[in-house]
Every structure is written in structure tokens, then in C-alpha cells.
Enzyme design. Sequence first.
Site, PDB file in Angstrom:
ATOM      1  N   TYR A  32       0.770  -1.155   0.029  1.00  9.15           N
ATOM      2  CA  TYR A  32      -0.022   0.115  -0.208  1.00  9.15           C
ATOM      3  C   TYR A  32       0.810   1.023   0.148  1.00  9.15           C
ATOM      4  O   TYR A  32       2.161   1.231   0.234  1.00  9.15           O
ATOM      5  CB  TYR A  32      -1.035  -0.073   1.243  1.00  9.15           C
ATOM      6  CG  TYR A  32      -0.275   0.372   2.514  1.00  9.15           C
ATOM      7  CD1 TYR A  32       0.468  -0.604   3.251  1.00  9.15           C
ATOM      8  CD2 TYR A  32      -0.671   1.648   3.077  1.00  9.15           C
ATOM      9  CE1 TYR A  32       1.203  -0.259   4.341  1.00  9.15           C
ATOM     10  CE2 TYR A  32      -0.133   1.930   4.382  1.00  9.15           C
ATOM     11  CZ  TYR A  32       0.738   1.029   4.904  1.00  9.15           C
ATOM     12  OH  TYR A  32       1.269   1.140   6.169  1.00  9.15           O
ATOM     13  N   LYS A 150       6.381  -2.016   1.728  1.00  9.40           N
ATOM     14  CA  LYS A 150       5.217  -1.537   2.609  1.00  9.40           C
ATOM     15  C   LYS A 150       4.017  -2.332   2.341  1.00  9.40           C
ATOM     16  O   LYS A 150       3.158  -1.973   1.601  1.00  9.40           O
ATOM     17  CB  LYS A 150       5.196   0.030   2.121  1.00  9.40           C
ATOM     18  CG  LYS A 150       4.021   0.798   2.931  1.00  9.40           C
ATOM     19  CD  LYS A 150       4.170   2.358   2.552  1.00  9.40           C
ATOM     20  CE  LYS A 150       3.166   3.087   3.308  1.00  9.40           C
ATOM     21  NZ  LYS A 150       3.237   3.172   4.748  1.00  9.40           N
ATOM     22  N   GLU A 182      11.463   2.318  14.459  1.00 13.53           N
ATOM     23  CA  GLU A 182      10.747   3.484  13.934  1.00 13.53           C
ATOM     24  C   GLU A 182       9.567   3.406  14.848  1.00 13.53           C
ATOM     25  O   GLU A 182       9.350   2.704  15.723  1.00 13.53           O
ATOM     26  CB  GLU A 182      10.629   3.292  12.397  1.00 13.53           C
ATOM     27  CG  GLU A 182       9.801   1.939  12.216  1.00 13.53           C
ATOM     28  CD  GLU A 182       9.824   1.762  10.545  1.00 13.53           C
ATOM     29  OE1 GLU A 182       9.704   2.615   9.825  1.00 13.53           O
ATOM     30  OE2 GLU A 182       9.692   0.533  10.209  1.00 13.53           O
ATOM     31  N   LEU A 206      10.909   1.257   7.195  1.00 12.42           N
ATOM     32  CA  LEU A 206      10.354   1.697   6.003  1.00 12.42           C
ATOM     33  C   LEU A 206      11.148   2.884   5.597  1.00 12.42           C
ATOM     34  O   LEU A 206      11.356   3.737   6.337  1.00 12.42           O
ATOM     35  CB  LEU A 206       8.770   2.116   6.400  1.00 12.42           C
ATOM     36  CG  LEU A 206       8.147   2.345   4.833  1.00 12.42           C
ATOM     37  CD1 LEU A 206       7.868   1.159   3.878  1.00 12.42           C
ATOM     38  CD2 LEU A 206       6.948   3.165   5.032  1.00 12.42           C
TER      39      LEU A 206
END
Length: 286
Positions: A32, A150, A182, A206
Site C-alpha cells: 500500500y 510497505k 521506527e 520503512l
Amino acid sequence: MRTVYVNGAYLPEDEAKVSIFDRGFLMADGVYEVTSVLGGKLVDFAGHAERLKRSLSELDMAAPMDDPALLEVHRELVRLNGIDEGMVYLQITRGAPGDRDFVFPDPEETPATVVLFTQSKPGLAANPGAKQGIKVIGIEDQRWGRRDIKTVQLLYPSMGKMMAKAAGADDAWMIEDGHVTEGTSNNAYIVKGGAIITRHLGTEILHGITRAAVLRFAREAQMVVEERPFTIEEAQQADEAFITSATTFVMPVVEIDGAPVGGGKVGPVATRLREIYIEESRKAAV
Ligand code: PDD
């Protein structure tokens, strides 16, 4: 009611349908992107389109449409739904082979499923929360190892947000081998002695599109950027902390595991970076 996009058609949201055999539904076999909209225009569309192609190719999926066609669908949805500030969500899965099987279906026989929808968020840029900052907690990073792709497997990030909520915080920073990877849906930063510190790129995080833009603007403004891991303890003692993502832009963090950062107040570096990011993004939006 929203107009959404599914496999070539623009439909009212309650008429859009995807098969129960879709591999996105059964196996989280999909990727996505979330692209923000400012002033009715798309922020860093090229960056999101590029990362999407990389996510697809890492999973051996063909891109179902080229970048100009994808941009057209984004723009059409923004137009049809009258979005001024908000987001466009895009999801591409390996399609619905008509039964459940671990083995990938033949792409010639099973086309990808492509879904896009908009989310209107008036006041996204002027968000008063950015003046208060957010509180985060540290949690163990229990996601799979390819966080640079992702994918739609967001169960652990979702659980992380729930852990934060239960602890009276707004979000969680994930920790692996003693270092912050993260945030649950954002990249994490600290500021110490004027330097902006954020984890280096790799498979552990990411590669945020907002991260790339913010670091570029920081360097252009002669700020020092260090791409390296940091611990929660180092973050608690930092002058400032913040997160970045397409949905939050630059958002200050004022508390980590109950300890105030920078006296619990939003600092000048995060404030300035947020201003620059929003200003430059508005200018470059398409
Ligand atoms: N999340 N890290 C993770 C784990 C993310 O899920 C995201 C984005 C980011 C920031 O990437 P970008 O700057 O390209 O938005 C970092 C999106 C916004 C989401 O899941 O809603």
C-alpha cells in the site's frame, strides 16, 4: 458518500467489492501507499510511486498500471471527493485466485486487485496537536524482517498503537537489539546539540518518503544529519524528538516512556522542519 476506485471502476463506497479469496484478505499479500493531499494536490506523488514499484518488485508482483495512469486515478478521486486536505490510500494485492493456496497464483490468470480511496482531513496542515507534541512509549519490535516493503500486514503496528493507548500515550517507538527502529506508522528522530539523528536505511525500517524530503530540507538548511541507531535512553536525554510520515508530516514528541524530552515542550528544530516541509510540499504538490 465517498467515491472509491476498485479495479478500473469509480463506485460509491458501498458498491465496491473484493472477493473473499483475495490474497490481501487471506494472506496480507499486498502492498500500500498513503499520499497526502494539500490544497487539493498530491504531496510527493513521484516518491510514493517509486516506493510502490519497489515494494511490488520485491514481492515479484507486476505493476498493474504505469505512473501517469496511477496519478490520474489519484487526481480523479481527489476531484470526485472534493478533497482539499487529507490522504489517498492505495492498495494493490496479488488478486483473488478463486481458492486459498500458499503458492502464488499465475499472474496471467489472476490479475492484481487495485483499490484506492480518499480520507478527508480538514486542518491536517494547521493541526494544533503539532504545538503540543505527542507522547510515545517504547515497545519491542516484533514485526517481520522486511520492513522496507510497505505491506498491508499491519497487525503488530496496530497492537503497538493499542499498547500506547493503554499506557496513556499517543504512539509507540519500536525497539530491536536495544535501538529504536521506527514508530508504528512513522519514522523516528531525535535532536542533540543541533544534529538531527535518525536510524539509517535498511530492511529494519520503512524508507519514509517524508523522511527523505525532511532530511533533504534539513541539509539544504545547513543542519547536521546523522543517520545512525539510537536508544530510548539517548532519546529521553535529547534536546528534541519528532516523527515523520505522510499523515503527520513532522510531529514533535515531548515525552518518551513518561520522561519529558526538551522539558516537555515542542522545540525549535521540529517546529522549523514542520514549517519548511509543509511550505515546500505545497509548492511542489501535483
Ligand atoms: N505509514 N514507517 C512505517 C512503519 C510506516 O507505516 C510509515 C507510513 C512510515 C513513514 O513513511 P512515509 O513518510 O512515506 O509516510 C514509516 C503510513 C502513513 C500509514 O500506514 O498510514
